[in-house]
Design a protein around this motif. Structure first.
Motif, PDB file in Angstrom:
ATOM      1  N   SER A  16       2.439  39.201 -72.216  1.00 22.80           N
ATOM      2  CA  SER A  16       3.428  38.260 -71.694  1.00 22.80           C
ATOM      3  C   SER A  16       3.349  38.112 -70.029  1.00 22.80           C
ATOM      4  O   SER A  16       2.938  39.318 -69.458  1.00 22.80           O
ATOM      5  CB  SER A  16       4.850  38.263 -72.112  1.00 22.80           C
ATOM      6  N   GLN A  17       3.813  36.981 -69.554  1.00 20.56           N
ATOM      7  CA  GLN A  17       3.963  36.949 -68.043  1.00 20.56           C
ATOM      8  C   GLN A  17       5.394  37.437 -67.576  1.00 20.56           C
ATOM      9  O   GLN A  17       6.371  36.457 -67.728  1.00 20.56           O
ATOM     10  CB  GLN A  17       3.572  35.569 -67.628  1.00 20.56           C
ATOM     11  N   LYS A  29       7.731  34.302 -68.944  1.00 18.37           N
ATOM     12  CA  LYS A  29       7.533  33.059 -68.754  1.00 18.37           C
ATOM     13  C   LYS A  29       7.212  32.479 -70.253  1.00 18.37           C
ATOM     14  O   LYS A  29       6.513  32.823 -71.143  1.00 18.37           O
ATOM     15  CB  LYS A  29       6.432  32.816 -68.142  1.00 18.37           C
TER      16      LYS A  29
END
Length: 113
Positions: A16-17, A29
């Protein structure tokens, strides 16, 4: 929870960011943003839905709201933003791990669209 998408993201099993994390929450995000800023804020503790909250979860829910406000400031959302939590199927919940959407960077309309 073994099959929970967000538990796997928090555990680092799914990339994931990451935008923010601390001992209680993980913010990242959204992969399908509806606005220039679209961050999901999830408790690290698995709670399936808002319906499953108990008095013992008051601290984490307050922490999530404070985190949303902090991130909004840091992400430049001074003109406004929206914080949304979907609950159950008819409420639009698709991942059964409590999460809040921090959405901003454009004018919001009501009803949402």
């Amino acid at each position: 929870m073994q099959d929970c998408l967000f538990c796997k993201i928090v555990a680092g099993e799914i990339p994931s960011q990451v935008v923010y994390q601390d001992e209680k929450v993980y913010a990242f995000k959204d992969i399908a943003p509806v606005a220039p800023v679209h961050v999901l804020i999830v408790p690290k503790k698995h709670i399936s839905s808002l319906e499953d909250l108990g008095p013992e979860d008051a601290d984490i829910m307050g922490h999530i709201v404070l985190t949303a406000a902090k991130l909004a400031r840091e992400l430049g959302l001074a003109r406004g933003y929206r914080v949304v939590a979907n609950c159950q199927e008819e409420g639009g919940q698709t991942v059964y791990h409590v999460h809040f959407h921090l959405i901003g960077g454009r004018s919001m309309q009501w009803p949402p669209g």
